[in-house]
Design a protein around this motif. Structure first.
Motif, PDB file in Angstrom:
ATOM      1  N   THR A 103       5.274  -2.108  -3.000  1.00  0.00           N
ATOM      2  CA  THR A 103       6.162  -1.238  -3.788  1.00  0.00           C
ATOM      3  C   THR A 103       7.189  -0.546  -2.889  1.00  0.00           C
ATOM      4  O   THR A 103       8.400  -0.577  -3.157  1.00  0.00           O
ATOM      5  CB  THR A 103       5.302  -0.141  -4.493  1.00  0.00           C
ATOM      6  OG1 THR A 103       4.231  -0.797  -5.169  1.00  0.00           O
ATOM      7  CG2 THR A 103       6.103   0.684  -5.450  1.00  0.00           C
ATOM      8  N   ILE A 104       6.708   0.078  -1.831  1.00  0.00           N
ATOM      9  CA  ILE A 104       7.587   0.886  -0.973  1.00  0.00           C
ATOM     10  C   ILE A 104       8.407  -0.003  -0.030  1.00  0.00           C
ATOM     11  O   ILE A 104       9.615   0.213   0.143  1.00  0.00           O
ATOM     12  CB  ILE A 104       6.737   1.913  -0.186  1.00  0.00           C
ATOM     13  CG1 ILE A 104       6.091   2.903  -1.164  1.00  0.00           C
ATOM     14  CG2 ILE A 104       7.537   2.639   0.878  1.00  0.00           C
ATOM     15  CD1 ILE A 104       7.061   3.700  -2.025  1.00  0.00           C
ATOM     16  N   GLN A 107       8.429  -8.108   6.508  1.00  0.00           N
ATOM     17  CA  GLN A 107       7.206  -8.831   6.865  1.00  0.00           C
ATOM     18  C   GLN A 107       6.027  -8.394   6.005  1.00  0.00           C
ATOM     19  O   GLN A 107       5.896  -7.224   5.649  1.00  0.00           O
ATOM     20  CB  GLN A 107       6.886  -8.565   8.353  1.00  0.00           C
ATOM     21  CG  GLN A 107       5.774  -9.423   8.918  1.00  0.00           C
ATOM     22  CD  GLN A 107       4.392  -8.758   8.821  1.00  0.00           C
ATOM     23  OE1 GLN A 107       4.268  -7.631   8.399  1.00  0.00           O
ATOM     24  NE2 GLN A 107       3.355  -9.485   9.223  1.00  0.00           N
ATOM     25  N   ASP A 108       5.190  -9.364   5.657  1.00  0.00           N
ATOM     26  CA  ASP A 108       3.922  -9.062   4.992  1.00  0.00           C
ATOM     27  C   ASP A 108       2.924 -10.138   5.417  1.00  0.00           C
ATOM     28  O   ASP A 108       3.314 -11.247   5.790  1.00  0.00           O
ATOM     29  CB  ASP A 108       4.072  -9.065   3.462  1.00  0.00           C
ATOM     30  CG  ASP A 108       2.977  -8.258   2.764  1.00  0.00           C
ATOM     31  OD1 ASP A 108       3.272  -7.165   2.243  1.00  0.00           O
ATOM     32  OD2 ASP A 108       1.807  -8.729   2.742  1.00  0.00           O
ATOM     33  N   SER A 129       5.165  -0.021   6.162  1.00  0.00           N
ATOM     34  CA  SER A 129       4.850   0.362   4.777  1.00  0.00           C
ATOM     35  C   SER A 129       3.662  -0.445   4.275  1.00  0.00           C
ATOM     36  O   SER A 129       3.668  -0.961   3.154  1.00  0.00           O
ATOM     37  CB  SER A 129       6.067   0.134   3.869  1.00  0.00           C
ATOM     38  OG  SER A 129       7.188   0.832   4.352  1.00  0.00           O
ATOM     39  N   GLU A 164      -2.368   2.317   2.990  1.00  0.00           N
ATOM     40  CA  GLU A 164      -2.590   3.688   3.448  1.00  0.00           C
ATOM     41  C   GLU A 164      -3.985   3.817   4.065  1.00  0.00           C
ATOM     42  O   GLU A 164      -4.924   4.312   3.422  1.00  0.00           O
ATOM     43  CB  GLU A 164      -2.419   4.647   2.254  1.00  0.00           C
ATOM     44  CG  GLU A 164      -2.559   6.115   2.562  1.00  0.00           C
ATOM     45  CD  GLU A 164      -1.343   6.729   3.230  1.00  0.00           C
ATOM     46  OE1 GLU A 164      -0.444   5.993   3.676  1.00  0.00           O
ATOM     47  OE2 GLU A 164      -1.313   7.960   3.321  1.00  0.00           O
ATOM     48  N   LYS A 209      -3.078   0.904   9.760  1.00  0.00           N
ATOM     49  CA  LYS A 209      -1.877   1.401  10.446  1.00  0.00           C
ATOM     50  C   LYS A 209      -2.064   1.410  11.973  1.00  0.00           C
ATOM     51  O   LYS A 209      -1.148   1.079  12.717  1.00  0.00           O
ATOM     52  CB  LYS A 209      -1.484   2.779   9.908  1.00  0.00           C
ATOM     53  CG  LYS A 209      -1.014   2.704   8.442  1.00  0.00           C
ATOM     54  CD  LYS A 209      -0.236   3.916   8.010  1.00  0.00           C
ATOM     55  CE  LYS A 209       0.013   3.976   6.498  1.00  0.00           C
ATOM     56  NZ  LYS A 209       0.908   2.979   5.940  1.00  0.00           N
ATOM     57  N   SER A 245       1.760   8.412   3.206  1.00  0.00           N
ATOM     58  CA  SER A 245       1.899   9.522   2.255  1.00  0.00           C
ATOM     59  C   SER A 245       1.201  10.787   2.725  1.00  0.00           C
ATOM     60  O   SER A 245       1.319  11.830   2.073  1.00  0.00           O
ATOM     61  CB  SER A 245       1.286   9.139   0.906  1.00  0.00           C
ATOM     62  OG  SER A 245       1.869   7.992   0.409  1.00  0.00           O
ATOM     63  N   PRO A 302       8.706   8.560   2.413  1.00  0.00           N
ATOM     64  CA  PRO A 302       9.681   8.550   1.315  1.00  0.00           C
ATOM     65  C   PRO A 302       9.028   8.960   0.003  1.00  0.00           C
ATOM     66  O   PRO A 302       7.819   9.163  -0.066  1.00  0.00           O
ATOM     67  CB  PRO A 302      10.051   7.075   1.236  1.00  0.00           C
ATOM     68  CG  PRO A 302       8.737   6.385   1.519  1.00  0.00           C
ATOM     69  CD  PRO A 302       7.992   7.263   2.508  1.00  0.00           C
TER      70      PRO A 302
HETATM   71  N1  LIG Z   1       3.513   3.964  -3.791  1.00  0.00           N
HETATM   72  C1  LIG Z   1       4.028   5.152  -3.582  1.00  0.00           C
HETATM   73  O1  LIG Z   1       4.391   5.875  -4.515  1.00  0.00           O
HETATM   74  C2  LIG Z   1       4.250   5.630  -2.170  1.00  0.00           C
HETATM   75  C3  LIG Z   1       5.188   6.665  -1.940  1.00  0.00           C
HETATM   76  C4  LIG Z   1       5.423   7.077  -0.629  1.00  0.00           C
HETATM   77  C5  LIG Z   1       4.744   6.482   0.424  1.00  0.00           C
HETATM   78  N2  LIG Z   1       3.846   5.498   0.169  1.00  0.00           N
HETATM   79  C6  LIG Z   1       3.163   4.896   1.328  1.00  0.00           C
HETATM   80  O2  LIG Z   1       3.784   3.666   1.621  1.00  0.00           O
HETATM   81  C7  LIG Z   1       2.809   2.743   2.141  1.00  0.00           C
HETATM   82  C8  LIG Z   1       2.803   1.494   1.286  1.00  0.00           C
HETATM   83  O3  LIG Z   1       2.448   1.843  -0.037  1.00  0.00           O
HETATM   84  P1  LIG Z   1       2.718   0.857  -1.269  1.00  0.00           P
HETATM   85  O4  LIG Z   1       2.538   1.675  -2.490  1.00  0.00           O
HETATM   86  O5  LIG Z   1       3.970   0.096  -1.052  1.00  0.00           O
HETATM   87  O6  LIG Z   1       1.462  -0.136  -1.118  1.00  0.00           O
HETATM   88  P2  LIG Z   1       1.323  -1.639  -1.660  1.00  0.00           P
HETATM   89  O7  LIG Z   1      -0.121  -1.876  -1.800  1.00  0.00           O
HETATM   90  O8  LIG Z   1       2.208  -1.848  -2.847  1.00  0.00           O
HETATM   91  O9  LIG Z   1       1.908  -2.508  -0.471  1.00  0.00           O
HETATM   92  C9  LIG Z   1       1.309  -2.609   0.781  1.00  0.00           C
HETATM   93  C10 LIG Z   1       1.689  -3.951   1.356  1.00  0.00           C
HETATM   94  O10 LIG Z   1       1.279  -3.989   2.708  1.00  0.00           O
HETATM   95  C11 LIG Z   1       0.812  -5.308   2.990  1.00  0.00           C
HETATM   96  N3  LIG Z   1      -0.047  -5.263   4.174  1.00  0.00           N
HETATM   97  C12 LIG Z   1      -1.314  -4.828   4.269  1.00  0.00           C
HETATM   98  N4  LIG Z   1      -1.750  -4.938   5.541  1.00  0.00           N
HETATM   99  C13 LIG Z   1      -0.723  -5.442   6.259  1.00  0.00           C
HETATM  100  C14 LIG Z   1      -0.542  -5.770   7.626  1.00  0.00           C
HETATM  101  N5  LIG Z   1      -1.511  -5.608   8.520  1.00  0.00           N
HETATM  102  N6  LIG Z   1       0.654  -6.260   8.001  1.00  0.00           N
HETATM  103  C15 LIG Z   1       1.650  -6.429   7.114  1.00  0.00           C
HETATM  104  N7  LIG Z   1       1.537  -6.143   5.796  1.00  0.00           N
HETATM  105  C16 LIG Z   1       0.372  -5.636   5.383  1.00  0.00           C
HETATM  106  C17 LIG Z   1       0.085  -5.732   1.715  1.00  0.00           C
HETATM  107  O11 LIG Z   1      -0.048  -7.137   1.629  1.00  0.00           O
HETATM  108  C18 LIG Z   1       1.005  -5.147   0.638  1.00  0.00           C
HETATM  109  O12 LIG Z   1       1.988  -6.074   0.240  1.00  0.00           O
HETATM  110  C19 LIG Z   1       1.486   3.510   2.153  1.00  0.00           C
HETATM  111  O13 LIG Z   1       1.266   4.067   3.416  1.00  0.00           O
HETATM  112  C20 LIG Z   1       1.704   4.584   1.115  1.00  0.00           C
HETATM  113  O14 LIG Z   1       0.903   5.727   1.308  1.00  0.00           O
HETATM  114  C21 LIG Z   1       3.591   5.045  -1.095  1.00  0.00           C
END
Ligand SMILES: NC(=O)c1ccc[n+]([C@@H]2O[C@H](COP(=O)([O-])OP(=O)(O)OC[C@H]3O[C@@H](n4cnc5c(N)ncnc54)[C@H](O)[C@@H]3O)[C@@H](O)[C@H]2O)c1
Length: 339
Positions: A36-37, A55-56, A112, A115, A120, A142, A164
């Motif tokens: 998402t982020i 990258q993912d 990103s 969490e 991380k 977050s 963000p």
């Molecule tokens: N969703 C929100 O509202 C929000 C807002 C602000 C911050 N965040 C933070 O942003 C980060 C991502 O959140 P999100 O909601 O996008 O999560 P998400 O689950 O939608 O996406 C996370 C992505 O990371 C990938 N991933 C996991 N391990 C990995 C690795 N070792 N290398 C590369 N990719 C990897 C996963 O395959 C997945 O596509 C988190 O730390 C979260 O706390 C989220």
């Protein structure tokens, strides 16, 4: 120190800024984790002229992210926020599952991924060993502490939280939270980078879980859940109470100024003297649980299903983004307190 006058809000995507943080030549950035982020960050950075390595670990997430980016760019074009052809913006996004390739020759990394300290820390250890020392490694976390994450890095001074709000390509705020070993230079460079990306960076002075904005959200959310749990109001009515009431003011003024204006000629001092006891009786009767009671969770999920009826998540996100743009267009010339 970061100059306050640089904090004027400059939201959304506009004409591409193709210069690096040092101002000379086009630079590349990396977004690690394409959920998402990550997809939203990639939209913003590409729209602002950066080459973006996205990258993912999962191909499927990269495919989904590209679809999300295409949809975001279409929306930005329709909202007259993007001056460039969206096809050429999209060409600047380079998806890959290879971490080493993704962070090669970039000026800035926005991690990103999930969490968790485990995920991380492993990523930061790898990125730190691949990237040269002048590359900033930022995390979208977050609420995790950079002091803990940066323990795995040989160059901890270039690691920082850049938190963000969803979606980062529309919501201006990014909280910059240094760890104990983050350098002043990193904070300043990250600040300049995010200003270039049109963000409103906020430097958090002391490291605490959830930083500033999520701590405020957490306080409100616990009470929102509790009101539903105690059957004082429905999920829909709690949401309505925020959106049709105080939430309207919160788009352009925070709680301190809000109450300063509620106190008559004596401002905040008079407000505290007159209305303070009412707030104190609220605080005295509020729950203080630190994990969501399972029975509360059930009621919130059920109530939410009733609130959204049959609208799916995609529809809701489009509705949210359209409203956000209208609000941002209204307040963008009217943010004297952030200048
Ligand atoms: N969703 C929100 O509202 C929000 C807002 C602000 C911050 N965040 C933070 O942003 C980060 C991502 O959140 P999100 O909601 O996008 O999560 P998400 O689950 O939608 O996406 C996370 C992505 O990371 C990938 N991933 C996991 N391990 C990995 C690795 N070792 N290398 C590369 N990719 C990897 C996963 O395959 C997945 O596509 C988190 O730390 C979260 O706390 C989220």
């Amino acid at each position: 120190m970061v100059a306050k006058d640089k904090r004027k809000q400059n939201w959304g995507a506009s004409s591409p800024d193709t210069k690096g943080t040092s101002g000379e030549k086009p630079k590349k950035v990396a977004v690690i984790g394409a959920g998402t982020i990550g997809a939203s960050w990639a939209t913003l950075f590409a729209a602002k002229g950066r080459q973006v390595n996205l990258q993912d670990v999962e191909e499927e997430r990269l495919d989904q992210a590209l679809k999300a980016i295409i949809s975001n760019l279409k929306f930005l074009t329709e909202s007259e926020l993007l001056n460039e052809d969206s096809t050429s913006v999209l060409k600047r996004v380079h998806p890959t599952t290879d971490l080493s390739l993704a962070v090669k020759n970039v000026e800035y990394v926005q991690e990103s991924a999930f969490e968790s300290y485990e995920v991380k820390k492993e990523l930061f250890a790898q990125m730190d060993s691949i990237c040269s020392e002048n590359v900033i490694l930022a995390s979208s976390s977050s609420g995790l502490l950079m002091s803990e994450i940066q323990k795995v890095a040989k160059s901890p001074e270039r690691c920082i939280i850049a938190h963000p709000f969803n979606p980062p390509h529309l919501i201006p705020l990014v909280e910059l939270v240094p760890g104990k070993r983050t350098s002043e230079e990193t904070i300043e460079t990250a600040y300049r980078f995010h200003r270039m990306m049109g963000k409103t960076p906020l430097r958090v002075r002391k490291e605490v879980p959830g930083y500033v904005a999520n701590r405020l959200c957490a306080a409100l959310w616990r009470e929102a859940i509790d009101l539903v749990h105690k059957e004082i109001a429905s999920v829909e009515d709690v949401d309505l109470a925020v959106c049709r009431g105080p939430g309207l003011r919160w788009a352009f003024m925070g709680p301190h100024i809000t109450y300063h204006l509620g106190g008559g000629s004596g401002g905040i001092q008079e407000f505290i003297e007159h209305i303070g006891p009412t707030f104190e009786s609220c605080w005295g009767s509020m729950s203080s649980w630190t994990s969501i009671p399972p029975s509360a969770l059930k009621k919130v999920v059920k109530g939410l299903e009733e609130e959204v009826e049959k609208r799916n998540l995609e529809e809701l996100a489009r509705w949210r983004d359209a409203k956000l743009v209208k609000i941002l267009k209204t307040i963008s010339d009217d943010s004297p307190f952030t200048q």
